[in-house]
Design an enzyme around this catalytic site. Sequence first.
Site, PDB file in Angstrom:
ATOM      1  CB  SER A  14     -15.750 -22.769 102.323  1.00  0.00           C
ATOM      2  OG  SER A  14     -16.140 -23.298 103.466  1.00  0.00           O
ATOM      3  CB  THR A  17      -9.859 -25.070 105.828  1.00  0.00           C
ATOM      4  OG1 THR A  17      -9.792 -26.336 104.985  1.00  0.00           O
ATOM      5  CG2 THR A  17      -9.823 -23.807 104.749  1.00  0.00           C
ATOM      6  CE  LYS A  77      -7.914 -28.497 108.444  1.00  0.00           C
ATOM      7  NZ  LYS A  77      -8.579 -29.964 108.159  1.00  0.00           N
ATOM      8  N   GLY A  98      -2.400 -33.997 107.573  1.00  0.00           N
ATOM      9  CA  GLY A  98      -2.856 -33.258 108.727  1.00  0.00           C
ATOM     10  C   GLY A  98      -4.519 -34.114 108.798  1.00  0.00           C
ATOM     11  CB  THR A 110       6.544 -39.272 102.433  1.00  0.00           C
ATOM     12  OG1 THR A 110       6.394 -38.506 101.284  1.00  0.00           O
ATOM     13  CG2 THR A 110       7.900 -39.069 103.085  1.00  0.00           C
ATOM     14  CB  ALA A 120       9.978 -41.194 106.874  1.00  0.00           C
TER      15      ALA A 120
HETATM   16  P1  NDP Z   1      -2.071 -33.091 103.611  1.00  0.00           P
HETATM   17  O1  NDP Z   1      -1.502 -32.090 102.319  1.00  0.00           O
HETATM   18  O2  NDP Z   1      -1.688 -32.414 104.697  1.00  0.00           O
HETATM   19  O3  NDP Z   1      -1.535 -34.454 103.368  1.00  0.00           O
HETATM   20  C1  NDP Z   1      -1.839 -35.147 102.089  1.00  0.00           C
HETATM   21  C2  NDP Z   1      -1.407 -36.497 102.051  1.00  0.00           C
HETATM   22  O4  NDP Z   1      -1.780 -37.120 100.779  1.00  0.00           O
HETATM   23  C3  NDP Z   1      -0.005 -37.002 102.446  1.00  0.00           C
HETATM   24  O5  NDP Z   1      -0.013 -38.092 103.181  1.00  0.00           O
HETATM   25  C4  NDP Z   1       0.637 -36.986 101.077  1.00  0.00           C
HETATM   26  O6  NDP Z   1       1.811 -37.955 100.787  1.00  0.00           O
HETATM   27  C5  NDP Z   1      -0.718 -37.839 100.275  1.00  0.00           C
HETATM   28  N1  NDP Z   1      -0.351 -37.652  98.699  1.00  0.00           N
HETATM   29  C6  NDP Z   1      -0.637 -36.596  98.014  1.00  0.00           C
HETATM   30  N2  NDP Z   1      -0.784 -36.865  96.572  1.00  0.00           N
HETATM   31  C7  NDP Z   1      -0.708 -38.356  96.547  1.00  0.00           C
HETATM   32  C8  NDP Z   1      -0.455 -39.253  95.554  1.00  0.00           C
HETATM   33  N3  NDP Z   1      -0.557 -38.837  94.467  1.00  0.00           N
HETATM   34  N4  NDP Z   1      -0.397 -40.526  95.708  1.00  0.00           N
HETATM   35  C9  NDP Z   1      -0.148 -40.960  97.089  1.00  0.00           C
HETATM   36  N5  NDP Z   1      -0.547 -40.103  98.210  1.00  0.00           N
HETATM   37  C10 NDP Z   1      -0.811 -38.859  98.002  1.00  0.00           C
HETATM   38  O7  NDP Z   1      -3.626 -32.914 103.443  1.00  0.00           O
HETATM   39  P2  NDP Z   1      -4.839 -33.173 104.496  1.00  0.00           P
HETATM   40  O8  NDP Z   1      -4.373 -34.163 105.336  1.00  0.00           O
HETATM   41  O9  NDP Z   1      -4.964 -31.808 105.088  1.00  0.00           O
HETATM   42  O10 NDP Z   1      -6.246 -33.554 103.566  1.00  0.00           O
HETATM   43  C11 NDP Z   1      -6.045 -34.786 102.733  1.00  0.00           C
HETATM   44  C12 NDP Z   1      -7.403 -34.664 102.184  1.00  0.00           C
HETATM   45  O11 NDP Z   1      -8.497 -34.666 102.952  1.00  0.00           O
HETATM   46  C13 NDP Z   1      -7.838 -33.611 101.013  1.00  0.00           C
HETATM   47  O12 NDP Z   1      -8.353 -34.089 100.038  1.00  0.00           O
HETATM   48  C14 NDP Z   1      -8.875 -33.026 101.746  1.00  0.00           C
HETATM   49  O13 NDP Z   1      -9.602 -32.267 101.046  1.00  0.00           O
HETATM   50  C15 NDP Z   1      -9.555 -34.175 102.603  1.00  0.00           C
HETATM   51  N6  NDP Z   1     -10.380 -33.554 103.826  1.00  0.00           N
HETATM   52  C16 NDP Z   1     -11.419 -33.663 103.948  1.00  0.00           C
HETATM   53  C17 NDP Z   1     -12.494 -33.174 105.079  1.00  0.00           C
HETATM   54  C18 NDP Z   1     -13.749 -33.573 105.030  1.00  0.00           C
HETATM   55  O14 NDP Z   1     -14.308 -32.792 106.034  1.00  0.00           O
HETATM   56  N7  NDP Z   1     -14.509 -34.289 104.184  1.00  0.00           N
HETATM   57  C19 NDP Z   1     -11.795 -32.635 106.238  1.00  0.00           C
HETATM   58  C20 NDP Z   1     -10.225 -32.650 106.042  1.00  0.00           C
HETATM   59  C21 NDP Z   1      -9.383 -33.070 104.850  1.00  0.00           C
HETATM   60  P3  NDP Z   1       3.123 -37.509 101.098  1.00  0.00           P
HETATM   61  O15 NDP Z   1       3.326 -37.514 102.669  1.00  0.00           O
HETATM   62  O16 NDP Z   1       4.067 -38.544 100.627  1.00  0.00           O
HETATM   63  O17 NDP Z   1       3.114 -36.264 100.511  1.00  0.00           O
END
Ligand code: NDP
Length: 262
Positions: free
Chosen positions: A3, A50, A54, A118, A141, A143
Site C-alpha cells: 500500500s 481495501t 470493503k 466493488g 459475468t 448478470a
Molecule cells: P473485484 O474483484 O470486486 O471485481 C473485479 C472485476 O474484474 C469483476 O467485474 C470481474 O468480472 C472482472 N474481471 C476479473 N478478471 C477479468 C478478466 N480476465 N477479464 C474480464 N474481466 C475480469 O475488484 P474491484 O472492483 O475491487 O477492483 C477492480 C480493480 O480496480 C483492481 O485492479 C483494483 O486494484 C482497482 N482499484 C483501483 C483503485 C484506485 O484507487 N486506483 C481503487 C479501487 C480499485 P467477473 O464479475 O466476471 O468476475
Amino acid sequence: RHSKSPFIHTLFARQTQQALEYGLAEPAVDEFATALCAFFAEGGKGCNVTVPFKEQAFTLVDRLSPRAKRAGAVNTIKLTDDGVLLGDNTDGAGLVADLKAHGASLADSRILLLGAGGAARGALAPLLAEGPSELVIANRTQAKAEQLAAEFQDLGAIVAQTYEQLSGRFDLVINSTSASLQGDLPPLSPALIHGEIAIYDMMYGAADTPFIAWAKRHGARQTMDGLGMLVEQAAEAFTVWRGIRPGTKQVLRELKRNLGIL
Ligand code: NDP
C-alpha cells in the site's frame, strides 16, 4: 503489504500540519472484524479498508454515508466524537476528481465502464451525477452488469451490454476490471478504440498497464492510470477524518517520484 497510503497520508498530514500516524494491517480473511474492533479499542481514530474487506466493513459500521450505502462497500471509517463508527466510500469521488484533473469532460459524454465489481459499484453514482449521455456497463459475468444497471437506473441513463454487443462511438472507457492483475485484458474489440477516445485504467504501475498498452497500440492517444484516483480517494478520506482538504497535485508528483515514474 504494497500500500502507498502511508506515504500519501504522511504527506497530506505534513502539508496540512495535522498530527497523524498511518500504519498498515493485514488481518487474516476471517479475522477482519476482530482486527477492526481491536484497532478502535486501542485508540485508532479512522482507517481505510481495501480488498477484500470493503463489503465486510459495510456490514460492520454503525452508520453509513449515503454514497457508501449506494456503493454497498466501505473504504473509509471514522470514529466520530460520539463513539459512532461511520462508514464512507471515497473511491468514486476519487475517480471523478482524477478524471476532471485530467480535463476529461463527463457531461453529455458516452462512457463505457468495464467490470462490475466493488470498484465499479463505487464509481457508478459519482459518474452518473456528472450527467453522461449514456453509461454502458459490460462485465464478463453479464448478470452482475445487469444487476448494477438495474440498481442505478434511477440516477441516469445506464444500460448493461455484453462485450459482444458493444458498438458505436464511446468518448471514455474506464477499466475497472482486475484483469490486469493477471496480465490479462478484458475482451474488448479494438474497433471501439479511436484517436479521440479517453482511456482510464483504475490499475496503475511503474509501466503502462496491459490495458493502457493495448489501447495505445490501437490508436488511443489520451490514457490515464489509477494512480491519480488513489491519491484523490485518499484526499477525500483525509477530509472525512480531519475536515481539511489536502492538495493532491504535489503529492501525486512525489508519489510518482517515489515509484520511479518521474
Ligand atoms: P473485484 O474483484 O470486486 O471485481 C473485479 C472485476 O474484474 C469483476 O467485474 C470481474 O468480472 C472482472 N474481471 C476479473 N478478471 C477479468 C478478466 N480476465 N477479464 C474480464 N474481466 C475480469 O475488484 P474491484 O472492483 O475491487 O477492483 C477492480 C480493480 O480496480 C483492481 O485492479 C483494483 O486494484 C482497482 N482499484 C483501483 C483503485 C484506485 O484507487 N486506483 C481503487 C479501487 C480499485 P467477473 O464479475 O466476471 O468476475
